[in-house]
Design an enzyme around this catalytic site. Sequence first.
Site, PDB file in Angstrom:
ATOM      1  N   MET A  21       0.850  -1.194   0.000  1.00 55.29           N
ATOM      2  CA  MET A  21       0.000   0.000   0.000  1.00 55.29           C
ATOM      3  C   MET A  21       0.888   1.248   0.000  1.00 55.29           C
ATOM      4  O   MET A  21       0.443   2.332   0.377  1.00 55.29           O
ATOM      5  CB  MET A  21      -0.930  -0.010   1.205  1.00 55.29           C
ATOM      6  CG  MET A  21      -1.887  -1.207   1.164  1.00 55.29           C
ATOM      7  SD  MET A  21      -3.424  -0.940   2.054  1.00 55.29           S
ATOM      8  CE  MET A  21      -2.827  -0.705   3.690  1.00 55.29           C
ATOM      9  N   GLY A  22       2.149   1.074  -0.416  1.00 59.31           N
ATOM     10  CA  GLY A  22       3.060   2.218  -0.488  1.00 59.31           C
ATOM     11  C   GLY A  22       3.598   2.609   0.875  1.00 59.31           C
ATOM     12  O   GLY A  22       3.592   1.801   1.801  1.00 59.31           O
ATOM     13  N   ALA A  23       4.065   3.875   0.968  1.00 65.64           N
ATOM     14  CA  ALA A  23       4.763   4.349   2.178  1.00 65.64           C
ATOM     15  C   ALA A  23       5.849   3.336   2.538  1.00 65.64           C
ATOM     16  O   ALA A  23       5.923   2.833   3.661  1.00 65.64           O
ATOM     17  CB  ALA A  23       3.780   4.573   3.328  1.00 65.64           C
ATOM     18  N   GLY A  27      11.223  -2.790   5.530  1.00 70.71           N
ATOM     19  CA  GLY A  27      10.483  -4.058   5.601  1.00 70.71           C
ATOM     20  C   GLY A  27      10.020  -4.463   4.206  1.00 70.71           C
ATOM     21  O   GLY A  27      10.244  -5.596   3.750  1.00 70.71           O
ATOM     22  N   HIS A  28       9.389  -3.510   3.490  1.00 74.96           N
ATOM     23  CA  HIS A  28       8.954  -3.797   2.114  1.00 74.96           C
ATOM     24  C   HIS A  28      10.168  -4.134   1.248  1.00 74.96           C
ATOM     25  O   HIS A  28      10.121  -5.031   0.418  1.00 74.96           O
ATOM     26  CB  HIS A  28       8.275  -2.568   1.488  1.00 74.96           C
ATOM     27  CG  HIS A  28       7.020  -2.145   2.172  1.00 74.96           C
ATOM     28  ND1 HIS A  28       6.936  -1.014   2.938  1.00 74.96           N
ATOM     29  CD2 HIS A  28       5.784  -2.696   2.184  1.00 74.96           C
ATOM     30  CE1 HIS A  28       5.718  -0.878   3.404  1.00 74.96           C
ATOM     31  NE2 HIS A  28       4.986  -1.890   2.961  1.00 74.96           N
ATOM     32  N   GLN A  52     -10.323  -2.525   2.615  1.00 78.92           N
ATOM     33  CA  GLN A  52      -9.804  -3.189   3.822  1.00 78.92           C
ATOM     34  C   GLN A  52      -9.732  -2.250   5.031  1.00 78.92           C
ATOM     35  O   GLN A  52      -9.277  -2.641   6.091  1.00 78.92           O
ATOM     36  CB  GLN A  52      -8.449  -3.831   3.558  1.00 78.92           C
ATOM     37  CG  GLN A  52      -7.287  -2.871   3.373  1.00 78.92           C
ATOM     38  CD  GLN A  52      -6.030  -3.597   2.927  1.00 78.92           C
ATOM     39  OE1 GLN A  52      -5.896  -4.031   1.792  1.00 78.92           O
ATOM     40  NE2 GLN A  52      -5.089  -3.760   3.850  1.00 78.92           N
ATOM     41  N   ASP A 141       2.356  -9.004   9.584  1.00 79.31           N
ATOM     42  CA  ASP A 141       0.905  -9.198   9.447  1.00 79.31           C
ATOM     43  C   ASP A 141       0.639 -10.699   9.466  1.00 79.31           C
ATOM     44  O   ASP A 141       0.297 -11.306   8.446  1.00 79.31           O
ATOM     45  CB  ASP A 141       0.418  -8.570   8.145  1.00 79.31           C
ATOM     46  CG  ASP A 141       0.575  -7.061   8.166  1.00 79.31           C
ATOM     47  OD1 ASP A 141      -0.116  -6.412   8.957  1.00 79.31           O
ATOM     48  OD2 ASP A 141       1.420  -6.542   7.413  1.00 79.31           O
ATOM     49  N   VAL A 167      11.015  -7.138   9.872  1.00 76.59           N
ATOM     50  CA  VAL A 167      12.226  -6.294   9.932  1.00 76.59           C
ATOM     51  C   VAL A 167      12.012  -5.279  11.057  1.00 76.59           C
ATOM     52  O   VAL A 167      10.956  -4.658  11.150  1.00 76.59           O
ATOM     53  CB  VAL A 167      12.478  -5.578   8.592  1.00 76.59           C
ATOM     54  CG1 VAL A 167      13.728  -4.705   8.677  1.00 76.59           C
ATOM     55  CG2 VAL A 167      12.625  -6.597   7.461  1.00 76.59           C
ATOM     56  N   SER A 177       4.531   1.296   8.115  1.00 77.35           N
ATOM     57  CA  SER A 177       4.262   2.599   7.510  1.00 77.35           C
ATOM     58  C   SER A 177       3.614   3.527   8.535  1.00 77.35           C
ATOM     59  O   SER A 177       3.741   4.746   8.451  1.00 77.35           O
ATOM     60  CB  SER A 177       3.328   2.439   6.311  1.00 77.35           C
ATOM     61  OG  SER A 177       3.865   1.485   5.436  1.00 77.35           O
TER      62      SER A 177
END
Length: 274
Positions: A21-23, A27-28, A52, A141, A167, A177
């Site tokens: 979802m960006g930001a 971790g991403h 969501q 998650d 992370v 985020s």
Amino acid sequence: MRDMVSSLHQNAKSVGFVPTMGALHQGHLSLVKQCIADNDICIVSIFVNPTQFNNKEDLDKYPRTLERDCQYLEEAGVNIVFAPTVEEIYPEPDTRQFDFGQLDKVMEGEHRPGHFNGVAQVVSRLFDIVKPDRAYFGQKDFQQLAIIREMVRQLNLKVEIVPMPIVREPSGLALSSRNERLNSEQKEEAVNISKVLFESKEWMKSESVDTVIRKVTEKLDAVKDLRVEYYEIVDGNTLQSIADWKDSEYIVGCIAVFCGEVRLIDNIVYKANS
Ligand code: PAF
């Protein structure tokens, strides 16, 4: 996107996919790194999925940093960024209702009604467009990962779900985020979440499940800006609460904590399934 993906598959290229979802944060980027290593082509989606969010304010306040995100992804070596509009993903309202049994009746599912149905809607839609061979999801998650696996099973999709470790900042705070919304004092307070979870691995050696839950909750609630929404110790596969450490070979503690107005989640593995 469909045309691009179909020509990639025709040329026998493996396609890895990181839905976000960006930001974006490290971790991403750890998911992206693994995706690049495992596949010929790495596709990242950036889409803040309205279905969501059960709280309009949370949706409105979700950080949107598309330009910076694209820069990070380019530097990381991502091949394709897919950033559709809401109208493109949902040309008409998605009315599908998934049935995840007991998996989404607890924890996040219980406190954010409809959240996982929205996650399943968007991820199944993105999978249908991107047709990935592998898709990467963070274990922060934890419940989402279980839901995605179940959705893939129910829809009989041909995608390998790759779980990736949480992370953390050097302080232990799990990257999120939402951390961007914490002020510096709150950020220091939020460090207690992982600190207490790590400490609880020691308590587990001598205390009952109930006592560990109580101690974690009390310790965190005692910090000024923190308010525990839930702390549950569950079987890592069924996500149902356990009463005794002997009840499962795979045990995970999952927590949601408000730090001021910002809702943070984290988890800790007490017993890993080998
Ligand atoms: O974990 C997330 O960021 C989102 O839930 C996901 C998987 C990208 C779906 O919107």
